[in-house]
Design a protein around this motif. Sequence first.
Motif, PDB file in Angstrom:
ATOM      1  N   LEU A 313      -3.168  -1.131  -5.871  1.00 18.66           N
ATOM      2  CA  LEU A 313      -3.064  -2.119  -6.950  1.00 18.66           C
ATOM      3  C   LEU A 313      -1.838  -1.842  -7.798  1.00 18.66           C
ATOM      4  N   ALA A 314      -1.229  -2.912  -8.289  1.00 19.42           N
ATOM      5  CA  ALA A 314      -0.100  -2.741  -9.207  1.00 19.42           C
ATOM      6  C   ALA A 314      -0.592  -3.004 -10.622  1.00 19.42           C
ATOM      7  N   MET A 315      -0.063  -2.220 -11.538  1.00 22.87           N
ATOM      8  CA  MET A 315      -0.470  -2.333 -12.938  1.00 22.87           C
ATOM      9  C   MET A 315       0.276  -3.503 -13.583  1.00 22.87           C
ATOM     10  N   GLU A 316      -0.419  -4.637 -13.739  1.00 22.94           N
ATOM     11  CA  GLU A 316       0.207  -5.845 -14.283  1.00 22.94           C
ATOM     12  C   GLU A 316      -0.707  -6.426 -15.362  1.00 22.94           C
ATOM     13  N   PRO A 317      -0.857  -5.725 -16.493  1.00 24.02           N
ATOM     14  CA  PRO A 317      -1.853  -6.163 -17.478  1.00 24.02           C
ATOM     15  C   PRO A 317      -1.619  -7.559 -18.040  1.00 24.02           C
ATOM     16  N   ASP A 318      -0.352  -7.970 -18.185  1.00 18.80           N
ATOM     17  CA  ASP A 318      -0.193  -9.307 -18.776  1.00 18.80           C
ATOM     18  C   ASP A 318      -0.599 -10.422 -17.816  1.00 18.80           C
ATOM     19  N   GLY A 319      -0.774 -10.074 -16.527  1.00 17.75           N
ATOM     20  CA  GLY A 319      -1.332 -11.058 -15.588  1.00 17.75           C
ATOM     21  C   GLY A 319      -2.759 -11.415 -15.982  1.00 17.75           C
ATOM     22  N   MET A 320      -3.421 -10.490 -16.630  1.00 15.54           N
ATOM     23  CA  MET A 320      -4.791 -10.731 -17.109  1.00 15.54           C
ATOM     24  C   MET A 320      -4.767 -11.827 -18.186  1.00 15.54           C
ATOM     25  N   TYR A 321      -3.839 -11.690 -19.114  1.00 14.25           N
ATOM     26  CA  TYR A 321      -3.711 -12.682 -20.181  1.00 14.25           C
ATOM     27  C   TYR A 321      -3.326 -14.039 -19.581  1.00 14.25           C
ATOM     28  N   GLU A 322      -2.338 -14.032 -18.682  1.00 18.70           N
ATOM     29  CA  GLU A 322      -1.889 -15.295 -18.078  1.00 18.70           C
ATOM     30  C   GLU A 322      -3.023 -15.951 -17.298  1.00 18.70           C
ATOM     31  N   GLY A 323      -3.809 -15.130 -16.619  1.00 17.76           N
ATOM     32  CA  GLY A 323      -4.938 -15.667 -15.852  1.00 17.76           C
ATOM     33  C   GLY A 323      -5.973 -16.300 -16.767  1.00 17.76           C
ATOM     34  N   LEU A 324      -6.253 -15.616 -17.866  1.00 20.67           N
ATOM     35  CA  LEU A 324      -7.240 -16.163 -18.813  1.00 20.67           C
ATOM     36  C   LEU A 324      -6.726 -17.474 -19.404  1.00 20.67           C
ATOM     37  N   LYS A 325      -5.406 -17.534 -19.621  1.00 24.05           N
ATOM     38  CA  LYS A 325      -4.822 -18.780 -20.127  1.00 24.05           C
ATOM     39  C   LYS A 325      -5.045 -19.915 -19.119  1.00 24.05           C
ATOM     40  N   TRP A 326      -4.846 -19.603 -17.850  1.00 22.32           N
ATOM     41  CA  TRP A 326      -5.043 -20.593 -16.788  1.00 22.32           C
ATOM     42  C   TRP A 326      -6.504 -21.088 -16.802  1.00 22.32           C
TER      43      TRP A 326
END
Length: 443
Positions: A313-326
Amino acid sequence: MPQGTYHFPKGFLWGTATAAHQVEGNNTNNNWWKWERDGHTDGSAAVAADWWGGRWREDFDRAAEAGQNAHRLSVEWSRIQPTPDTWDEEALEKYRAMLRGLKERGLTPMVTLHHFTDPLWLGNYGSWETEAVVPLFEKFVRKTVDALKEYCSLWCTINEPTGYALNGYVTTGVDSFPPGKNNMKLAMQVHANLIRGHAASYRAIHLLQPEARVGIAHQYRPMMPYHTWSPLDRLLTNAFNTTVNSFALTLADGVMRSPLGSIKIPEAKGTQDYFGFNYYTREYVTFDLRHASTLFGRHFYRKDVELSDDGFLAMEPDGMYEGLKWVVRTFPNLPILVTENGVNSADDSMRPRYTVQHIHQMWRAVNFNWPIKGYFHWSLVDNFEWSFGWKYRFGLWGLDVDTQKRIKRPSADLYAEICKENGISSEMVQKYCPESFEKLFPS
Ligand code: IFM
């Protein structure tokens, strides 16, 4: 040095997630047990964390003492319905005891009804490849929900249908799932049947328990164009997003989009009371002539990004925020539960900063009043990680499978502090992952 706490709303659910085959042990009557015996995995689930032998008690004690107030577990279809015409009432009684055990410890139970494994007998009906599975699954769901509804009203019908369909019917590498086929058309059929099974169950559960909250745990793995300026990279990214992430839209409008065209499943429209969001990582996509089998698109982790053990896994925490936005934009006002998030880090060197930074991104989303109601860390104790066996360690507590000894990792204490505080404080970050301090509390 700045000080402060990122708090969450009162009543926020803080828990961990597990799945039957990954922790119970001796699930000998399902397709994964056979897949393991046929040599497709790195070892076998074997006795796992021995929950079926009763060790759920000590693990639930740990979760409760660590301040958790919820737990997501799954039930094993092949135990409850060992043959198409028989029910195992003792197995149901054991699950009732587990759910009672959660409640007695102050943990809200969430039950997943299908988490990757199928009874062996389902193979005689074509597994999820034909629509015959829909009434079969619905029958199992009715029986199980009726037996467990005294203790649970939060249901997840199916975990990661996209993972089930793609890993079982497209992926041929080390991470493939049974039946290990390579047929995109069949994968889409399987996916459509999983959604049909969900929709039928959604209605059946509500008839049995009107107050139930029912959803799916969707795997959300954002795909980003590697070169944002490249029309080809953007086009391919769209195709990958359609393959990996767009299935969730079926529950918005009853149309399942796939790279091979759309399938109408009108009965799926509006069949979720919350959005179950599983987030682990993010990938990038670029045009590459060497990748003909994936429409000349190559997907990969960014260069220089931090990777978990074995590069999983790659550490991409802001993908979490972007996903929640989606999710919020796609399903306005629908409550959201982060049904899984975690990392494989056997020596726990990465987990504290991974956990803190992802929860911080979730806090950013909560801070916009997006309706996020809870977070389930994957996982409470080391689990059998499918094809990768015991190679990947996701637990807050480590597990010695042979002795069944639990070994507390520092992240267990960190997560306990987060649950008890209902937030992340500067002191916690300083104590468990000072290297993330500047990110969360910039001076
Ligand atoms: O262990 C799995 C789980 O079964 C489904 N979601 C991802 C987890 C970590 O890979």
